[in-house]
Design an enzyme around this catalytic site. Sequence first.
Site, PDB file in Angstrom:
ATOM      1  N   GLU A  85      -9.729  39.774  30.717  1.00 37.15           N
ATOM      2  CA  GLU A  85     -10.708  38.928  31.396  1.00 37.15           C
ATOM      3  C   GLU A  85     -10.292  38.711  32.852  1.00 37.15           C
ATOM      4  O   GLU A  85      -9.183  38.248  33.136  1.00 37.15           O
ATOM      5  CB  GLU A  85     -10.864  37.595  30.670  1.00 37.15           C
ATOM      6  CG  GLU A  85     -12.021  36.780  31.208  1.00 37.15           C
ATOM      7  CD  GLU A  85     -12.460  35.666  30.268  1.00 37.15           C
ATOM      8  OE1 GLU A  85     -12.991  34.674  30.771  1.00 37.15           O
ATOM      9  OE2 GLU A  85     -12.278  35.806  29.039  1.00 37.15           O
ATOM     10  N   ASP A 295       1.829  36.814  17.505  1.00 33.06           N
ATOM     11  CA  ASP A 295       0.588  37.023  16.761  1.00 33.06           C
ATOM     12  C   ASP A 295      -0.487  36.071  17.281  1.00 33.06           C
ATOM     13  O   ASP A 295      -0.538  34.908  16.886  1.00 33.06           O
ATOM     14  CB  ASP A 295       0.852  36.778  15.271  1.00 33.06           C
ATOM     15  CG  ASP A 295      -0.353  37.098  14.390  1.00 33.06           C
ATOM     16  OD1 ASP A 295      -1.471  37.245  14.918  1.00 33.06           O
ATOM     17  OD2 ASP A 295      -0.162  37.191  13.160  1.00 33.06           O
ATOM     18  N   HIS A 392     -15.615  33.121  39.009  1.00 33.10           N
ATOM     19  CA  HIS A 392     -15.605  34.119  37.942  1.00 33.10           C
ATOM     20  C   HIS A 392     -16.239  35.428  38.412  1.00 33.10           C
ATOM     21  O   HIS A 392     -15.696  36.515  38.192  1.00 33.10           O
ATOM     22  CB  HIS A 392     -16.349  33.583  36.723  1.00 33.10           C
ATOM     23  CG  HIS A 392     -16.366  34.535  35.568  1.00 33.10           C
ATOM     24  ND1 HIS A 392     -15.274  34.727  34.748  1.00 33.10           N
ATOM     25  CD2 HIS A 392     -17.332  35.374  35.108  1.00 33.10           C
ATOM     26  CE1 HIS A 392     -15.571  35.624  33.826  1.00 33.10           C
ATOM     27  NE2 HIS A 392     -16.812  36.031  34.022  1.00 33.10           N
TER      28      HIS A 392
END
Length: 437
Positions: A85, A295, A392
Site C-alpha cells: 500500500e 504470522d 493517499h
Amino acid sequence: MNQPVSGFSKKSKAEKIEWLAENYLQNNLRSVQVLKNYWNDDPSLQQLHDDFIENTLSNYYLPFGIAPNFLINEKLYALPMVTEESSVVAAASNAAKFWLERGGFKAEVISTEKNGQIHFNFFGSEKVIEAFFEEIKPKLHSSIQAIEKNMKARGGGLLALSLVDKSHILEGYFHIHATFETLDAMGANFINTCLEQMAHTFEEEARNFEAFQKKVTYPEVVMSILSNYVPECLVRAEVSCNVEELTTKHHEGKHFAEKFVRAIEIAKTETRRAVTHNKGIMNGVDAVVLATGNDFRAVEAGVHAYAARNSYYSSLTHAKIEDDVFTFWIELPLAVGTVGGLTSLHPLTKLAFEILQKPDAKELMQILAVAGLAQNFAAIRSLVTTGIQKGHMKMHLMNILNQLHATEAEKEKAMEHFMKNTISHSAVVDFLGKLRL
C-alpha cells in the site's frame, strides 16, 4: 476441459510449471517467463524459498521499506516495513518525525501469557468430570516434562490448567484451558505439541477412572489447538503533549486535538467506522510483522477479536484531553516471536532484526504497537484536516503512472503537474493523453 492432477507435489518445479502452462496458461511462454523472472539468481537462496511452502513455482515480491525516526522509550529506531500500500511507509515516517520533536513514543508490555485448549465431549455428570480433572491435573503437567524441558530452562513453559464447562451453551462441551509463557518464541508449535500430549494422557487416564467405567461414559477429545486470541499477551503504546504543541501552519493545536478526540469517539461508537479505523492501524502493524517473519494472519485475528471483546466492535485506539494535555494511546494483544519460524531463515527477516537492533519478543511487541499507533495518528490527522485522499492519491500517483507505462520524462512532468491539481485515474489518463499528442 481441465482434468484433476494426481501426485502434483511430487513433480519437479519444471514439471509443475509445464502442467500449469498446458492447463491454465494456454502454453503462454510470456506467462511462464514471468514466473522464472522472479526466481532468485542464487540457487541456494531459491531453494530456501522453495522449501518454505509446498508446490513453489516462483517468488512473490513486496516492497521492503524503512520508516525512520521512531523514538520509543528514549531509543531511536528505523522500522522495516513490508507492504504494497503506497501511503503506509510515508504516513508512518511522518508520524514518527512529528512525535520525535514532542518526546517520542512510550511503550510497555502489560502481560505475555499465551494459551490453548483441549476441547472434548463429555455427556456425564459435571461433578464426575471435575473430580477426574482435579485428580489427573498433576499427570497432565508431568506428561509434557520432556517437551517443555528447554523452554522451562529459559524461564517459560506451562503456567496453569483449568477446566471450563461450556455445556450450558453446547451440550456435552468442555475444554481444558492451558496458559503458557513462551518467551522470545511465538510458541505455536510448542503449545500445540504440549496440548496434544496432554490430550493423549487425558484420554489414557480416563479409561482407568473408576467413575467413568461404572457409567461406561468416557470423555472424548475432539481437538487440541492453541488460540490466536491472546488478551493476556498485551502491550500498550502512547504519545502525549500539551495541546499547544500540536499547532502547525495548517491547524491550531487545541481545535485539532478536539477534532482528533472526537474522531476516536466516533470510531468507538460506530462499527462501520471502527473497522476502517482499525484496518489503518493494522497497515502499520502488519507491515512490521511481515518484515520480521511473523504470522500476520494470527496477529490480525487476535487483534480484531480483541476489538470486539465487549460484545461490539470498537476502536483499538483511545484519546483524551485533560488539563490541556493531549494523550493518544493503544492497547494490542500481540503474540509474536524473535526466534523460530522464518525469523532465522529468511535473509530479509534476519536483516530486519538487525535493523531493529535485535529486539527480544517484548521489545518487538512494543515496536509493533507503536507502528500501529503512528499509522493511526497519521490517518486521523489527515482525516480531520486536509482529508485522506490528498496524501493517499499523491502516493498512489506513481502506481497509476506505472500502470499507464509512463516514461521517466512523463513521470517527472506528471509529478510536477499534480502537485497543484487533483489526482484521479481519469485525470492522469487525460494528462498523459495530452502530453503524448
